[in-house]
Design an enzyme around this catalytic site. Structure first.
Site, PDB file in Angstrom:
ATOM      1  N   ASN A   7       0.878  -1.171   0.000  1.00 33.87           N
ATOM      2  CA  ASN A   7       0.000   0.000   0.000  1.00 33.87           C
ATOM      3  C   ASN A   7       0.912   1.215   0.000  1.00 33.87           C
ATOM      4  OD1 ASN A   7      -1.849   2.031   0.397  1.00 33.87           O
ATOM      5  ND2 ASN A   7      -2.715   1.193   2.279  1.00 33.87           N
ATOM      6  N   LYS A  14       3.157   0.817   3.277  1.00 33.63           N
ATOM      7  CA  LYS A  14       2.699  -0.185   4.232  1.00 33.63           C
ATOM      8  C   LYS A  14       2.761  -1.544   3.540  1.00 33.63           C
ATOM      9  CE  LYS A  14      -0.598   2.857   6.599  1.00 33.63           C
ATOM     10  NZ  LYS A  14      -2.032   3.071   6.938  1.00 33.63           N
ATOM     11  N   ARG A  89      -2.831  -2.193  -3.265  1.00 31.41           N
ATOM     12  CA  ARG A  89      -3.992  -1.335  -3.077  1.00 31.41           C
ATOM     13  C   ARG A  89      -3.843  -0.163  -4.045  1.00 31.41           C
ATOM     14  NH1 ARG A  89      -5.439   3.094   1.346  1.00 31.41           N
ATOM     15  NH2 ARG A  89      -7.695   3.197   1.051  1.00 31.41           N
ATOM     16  N   HIS A 178     -12.689   3.906   0.301  1.00 35.05           N
ATOM     17  CA  HIS A 178     -12.724   2.932   1.409  1.00 35.05           C
ATOM     18  C   HIS A 178     -13.501   1.674   1.022  1.00 35.05           C
ATOM     19  CE1 HIS A 178     -12.322   6.555   4.357  1.00 35.05           C
ATOM     20  NE2 HIS A 178     -11.121   6.069   4.065  1.00 35.05           N
ATOM     21  N   LEU A 207     -14.695   4.926  10.075  1.00 32.93           N
ATOM     22  CA  LEU A 207     -14.414   6.198  10.733  1.00 32.93           C
ATOM     23  C   LEU A 207     -12.960   6.259  11.180  1.00 32.93           C
ATOM     24  CD1 LEU A 207     -17.607   6.320  13.004  1.00 32.93           C
ATOM     25  CD2 LEU A 207     -17.366   7.022  10.601  1.00 32.93           C
ATOM     26  N   GLY A 208     -12.220   7.179  10.589  1.00 33.93           N
ATOM     27  CA  GLY A 208     -10.837   7.414  10.947  1.00 33.93           C
ATOM     28  C   GLY A 208     -10.508   8.863  10.653  1.00 33.93           C
ATOM     29  N   GLY A 210      -9.816   9.874   7.830  1.00 34.44           N
ATOM     30  CA  GLY A 210     -10.738   9.957   6.706  1.00 34.44           C
ATOM     31  C   GLY A 210     -11.907   9.046   7.010  1.00 34.44           C
ATOM     32  N   ARG A 239     -10.589  17.271   6.690  1.00 33.65           N
ATOM     33  CA  ARG A 239     -11.384  17.566   5.492  1.00 33.65           C
ATOM     34  C   ARG A 239     -12.753  18.099   5.894  1.00 33.65           C
ATOM     35  NH1 ARG A 239     -10.161  11.686   3.297  1.00 33.65           N
ATOM     36  NH2 ARG A 239      -7.997  11.926   2.631  1.00 33.65           N
ATOM     37  N   PHE A 282      -9.333  12.451  17.460  1.00 37.26           N
ATOM     38  CA  PHE A 282     -10.562  12.418  18.242  1.00 37.26           C
ATOM     39  C   PHE A 282     -10.299  12.130  19.716  1.00 37.26           C
ATOM     40  CE2 PHE A 282     -12.434  12.709  14.218  1.00 37.26           C
ATOM     41  CZ  PHE A 282     -13.808  12.874  14.326  1.00 37.26           C
ATOM     42  N   ARG A 283      -9.201  11.454  20.028  1.00 35.20           N
ATOM     43  CA  ARG A 283      -8.868  11.210  21.432  1.00 35.20           C
ATOM     44  C   ARG A 283      -8.546  12.528  22.138  1.00 35.20           C
ATOM     45  NH1 ARG A 283      -4.423   6.815  19.825  1.00 35.20           N
ATOM     46  NH2 ARG A 283      -4.112   8.549  18.361  1.00 35.20           N
ATOM     47  N   GLY A 331     -14.240   4.323  14.730  1.00 39.06           N
ATOM     48  CA  GLY A 331     -15.391   3.437  14.855  1.00 39.06           C
ATOM     49  C   GLY A 331     -15.140   2.260  15.767  1.00 39.06           C
ATOM     50  N   GLU A 384      -8.229  -4.603   5.436  1.00 38.74           N
ATOM     51  CA  GLU A 384      -8.162  -4.396   3.988  1.00 38.74           C
ATOM     52  C   GLU A 384      -7.080  -5.260   3.340  1.00 38.74           C
ATOM     53  OE1 GLU A 384      -9.175   0.239   3.407  1.00 38.74           O
ATOM     54  OE2 GLU A 384      -7.819  -0.209   5.069  1.00 38.74           O
TER      55      GLU A 384
END
Length: 399
Positions: A7, A14, A89, A178, A207-208, A210, A239, A282-283, A331, A384
């Site tokens: 990826n 990755k 990917r 995604h 949910l990440g 992106g 974004r 988000f943390r 998520g 993935e």
């Protein structure tokens, strides 16, 4: 069959190595293009390897990864010839690819044609393909597209209300992203529910940093939140997501911004980072919200409210839903986001079990709804790379 998964991003690679469905090794090479590129290489039950190298382009990065995989002390392969296939990917396949495909010169040419609509993603994806073609010329390669799963969307879902000539001439339409993740978790959800995916209506929420949400009707993507680019849809880490198209034009005029500047503003400085002024993590937002920071709280509320609206609209579009699935870093790991999203949806038949939601452990799949909930709420870690490995094996075996 031993399959290497790559990826390739703009400055990173990755990778994972599989033997059938068993993962043998994984890693991340970061800061490509510098003399301080860092390789993090992991093999089960061994100490993680961290090393720094001068890696100026992707070819050298892939070469380093292959070298590490066959290293007598750090690797897991006796010979580079043990690699029987390579899966890539590829972010954008446009309308040319509705499924994974064996890479040929003709396929490469089609992926190159998509650079115009995916200038940040397809070039590094291609760099990985070029590198393997030179380093392992006899090894078959397979492209697995992030957009392919969404090619089943009907015209009414993917068409924009602009002059049709722009679709006909420039292929401007909703593509969605995604797709590999949405495909994986929809099938895993069916397995958890003891049913087949082609008899279910699902809403999958990836949910990440992106984020996207997809309506999966009997195994087929019928609508998704991301669009022509990953900028459309939910507000994300940086974004903006859905906004009035006149807003960027107004800002450009008021602030005297050019196209490059407004593009950076919408992609890199907006979303929950823009609202909170604190972070795209988000943390960190949750920590500041717990301390009483109003803008951090607002950022979380905007994100969850928009996601709730997408879920409601997809329930209407599919005339019902059997399960809502949460995946991706947020998520899977944010009990607060999950609770905020499905709160006050009992009238639809969504009943969250608060104890199960809080007790859900990192890395595990779980049903976090009450036994009485007509619509199940599931948390499923995505994988993935496993999808890419399986598609690669299947296609290579068939050819």
């Amino acid at each position: 069959m031993k399959v290497l998964i790559l990826n390739c991003g703009s400055s990173s690679i990755k990778y994972k190595l599989y033997d059938d469905d068993q993962q043998l090794a994984e890693g991340l090479l970061e800061k490509i293009g510098t003399a301080q590129a860092q390789l993090n290489h992991t093999v089960a039950r061994r100490k993680k390897l961290v090393s720094v190298h001068e890696i100026l382009e992707h070819h050298a990065g892939v070469e380093l990864i292959l070298t590490v995989l066959v290293d007598p002390e750090k690797g897991v392969l006796a010979s580079i010839e043990d690699i029987q296939a390579v899966g890539h990917r590829v972010v954008h396949g446009a309308e040319s690819f509705s499924e994974s495909t064996l890479i040929t010169p003709e396929v490469v040419a089609k992926i190159e044609e998509c650079i115009d609509i995916a200038p940040l993603h397809n070039p590094p994806n291609l760099a990985g393909i070029y590198a393997i073609s030179q380093l392992l010329p006899r090894v078959p390669q397979v492209a697995v597209f992030d957009t392919a799963f969404h090619q089943t969307m009907p015209d009414k879902a993917f068409m924009y209300a602009i002059p049709y000539v722009f679709y006909a001439r420039n292929h401007i339409r909703k593509y969605g992203f995604h797709g590999i993740s949405h495909y994986y978790v929809s099938h895993e959800a069916a397995a958890m529910l003891g049913r087949t995916v082609d008899e279910l209506k699902l809403i999958t929420c990836h949910l990440g940093n992106g984020s996207s949400v997809t309506a999966v009707d009997h195994g087929r993507s019928v609508d998704t939140s991301m669009g022509f680019t990953p900028l459309e849809g939910l507000p994300m880490g940086t974004r903006c997501g859905d906004i009035d198209p006149a807003v960027p034009l107004y800002i450009m005029g008021k602030e005297e911004l050019n196209l490059q500047q407004i593009n950076a503003l919408l992609n890199k400085h907006s979303g929950v980072l823009g609202i909170s002024g604190i972070s795209n993590d988000f943390r960190a937002l949750q920590e500041e919200s717990d301390k009483g920071d109003k803008r951090a709280t607002l950022a979380l509320e905007v994100f969850c409210y928009r996601l709730k609206k997408y879920i409601g609209s997809y329930i209407a579009a599919m005339n019902g839903v059997d399960a809502i699935v949460f995946t991706g870093g947020i998520g899977e790991n944010s009990e607060v986001v999950r609770e905020m999203v499905v709160k006050d949806m009992e009238f639809l038949g969504v009943e969250l079990d608060a104890d199960k939601n809080r007790a859900k452990k990192r890395g595990e799949a779980a049903d976090i709804s009450k036994p009485s909930s007509r619509i199940k709420v599931l948390v499923i870690p995505t994988n993935e790379e496993l999808v890419i490995a399986r598609d690669t094996r299947r296609i290579v075996a068939a050819n």
